[in-house]
Motif scaffolding. Structure first.
Motif, short mmCIF file in Angstrom:
data_model
loop_
_atom_site.label_atom_id
_atom_site.label_comp_id
_atom_site.label_asym_id
_atom_site.label_seq_id
_atom_site.Cartn_x
_atom_site.Cartn_y
_atom_site.Cartn_z
N GLY A 1 -46.96 -16.36 -108.06
CA GLY A 1 -46.15 -15.30 -108.65
C GLY A 1 -44.94 -14.94 -107.81
N VAL B 1 -40.99 -15.01 -108.95
CA VAL B 1 -40.19 -13.94 -109.56
C VAL B 1 -39.21 -13.39 -108.52
N LEU C 1 -42.89 -19.15 -115.49
CA LEU C 1 -43.50 -17.86 -115.19
C LEU C 1 -42.45 -16.74 -115.19
N GLN C 2 -41.28 -17.03 -114.66
CA GLN C 2 -40.19 -16.04 -114.70
C GLN C 2 -39.81 -15.73 -116.13
N ARG D 1 -41.85 -13.41 -118.31
CA ARG D 1 -41.83 -11.98 -118.00
C ARG D 1 -40.88 -11.22 -118.90
N GLU D 2 -41.41 -10.17 -119.48
CA GLU D 2 -40.52 -9.33 -120.24
C GLU D 2 -39.62 -8.61 -119.24
N LEU E 1 -36.94 -9.93 -117.90
CA LEU E 1 -36.17 -10.87 -117.07
C LEU E 1 -34.67 -10.72 -117.32
#
Ligand code: C2E
Ligand code: CA
Ligand code: CA
Ligand code: CA
Length: 279
Positions: free
Chosen positions: A84, A87, A121-122, A125-126, A128
């Protein structure tokens, strides 16, 4: 939270304890390096094949340990994705990419775009987009000056969500490129549904150019697909003049690779640009 992210992705496999421990140590070191701002970027020039003009650069993350040793992106990027940390890493890379844009414009290189890699994964994400816009605003850069590289595998996930998210980026003015294109040729239908500006031919297919395999060259197919769909094409991993000429002859607009330049520190990029275009 960071620890949980790591253990979540860890499979227990007997006999691999030390490899797991090593990975864990490296993940902690990466977290600390991010905390201290030790992840930096290199910029690899992107060049218009026909004219040699510098059109932009790709920002590539670099990790140099206090000892001076470097950790290859092929090691720490997958680790960052698994934990993670990608991010935070992605935000730091974007911020540095923005600072590079400002410096390049300051040096008189207008109309350039710096590309950043955005991993699955980035992208999942809401928020971003909001994070990206905030960073750009803080650094005084407009979305037109930033290109987002996403991979084909990301593009093929949950097409509805991907389409919506990409469109939101596009609406703000970001350019969208599909990275490593051709490596996941399972379906091309997603291309028609996504707002994509350009395809980036994977270096594996560029490496085939000029070999016996090039009769059925995937690079050529990618160029045709892009033309049919109204997208532009950039080839990565261009290492020889033969490859550059082959690509240009078939309608590929831009190239990136050791034939032009390696990923460079910003000062070296400015130097490179100054010496190849004297005056
Ligand atoms: P990529 O996005 O496909 O980046 C291109 C890779 O090819 C880079 O490796 C670059 O240094 C290398 N390369 C450039 N020109 C040539 C050439 O002419 N020949 C050959 N053989 N290689 C060339 P690098 O810097 O080691 O990065 C590896 C991968 O790590 C990248 O592959 C990208 O997927 C990932 N990565 C790097 N930085 C970031 C980042 O900030 N965020 C994310 N999510 N991923 C990143
Ligand atoms: Ca890339
Ligand atoms: Ca690539
Ligand atoms: Ca690649």
């Amino acid at each position: 939270a960071k620890r949980r992210g790591l253990s979540q992705h860890e499979d227990y496999r007997p006999g691999l304890e030390s490899a797991t421990a090593e990975r864990y140590r490296l993940a902690m070191a990466l977290r600390d390096a991010l905390g201290r701002g030790e992840i930096h970027i290199a910029l690899q020039p992107q060049v218009e094949l026909a004219s040699g003009r510098l059109t932009g650069a790709e920002a590539l993350a670099r990790w140099t340990l206090p000892s001076g040793e470097t950790v290859p992106p092929g090691i720490f990027i997958p680790l960052a994705e698994a934990t993670g940390l990608i991010v935070t890493l992605g935000e730091q890379v974007l911020r540095q990419a923005c600072r590079a844009v400002v410096q390049l414009v300051g040096a008189g290189l207008t109309n350039l775009r710096v590309a950043v890699n955005v991993s699955t994964l980035q992208f999942a994400r809401e928020g971003l987009l909001q994070d990206f816009l905030r960073i750009l605003r803080e650094e005084g850069v407009t979305p037109r000056q930033i290109e987002i590289e996403i991979t084909e595998s990301l593009a093929m996930q949950d097409i509805g969500t991907v389409q919506q998210r990409l469109q939101a980026f596009r609406d703000q003015g970001f350019e969208i490129a599909i990275d490593d294109f051709g490596t996941g040729f399972s379906s091309l239908s997603y291309l028609r549904r996504l707002p994509i500006d350009r395809l980036k031919i994977d270096q594996a297919f560029v490496a085939e150019i000029g070999t016996v395999d090039d009769e059925n060259a995937i690079a050529e197919m990618v160029i045709r697909i892009a033309q049919r769909m109204g997208m532009t094409v950039i080839a990565e991993g261009v290492e020889t003049p033969t490859q550059a000429a082959w690509l240009q002859a078939r309608g590929c607009q831009d190239g990136q690779g050791y034939h032009f330049a390696r990923p460079l520190a910003l000062e070296d990029l400015l130097q490179w640009q100054a010496t190849r275009n004297p005056g």
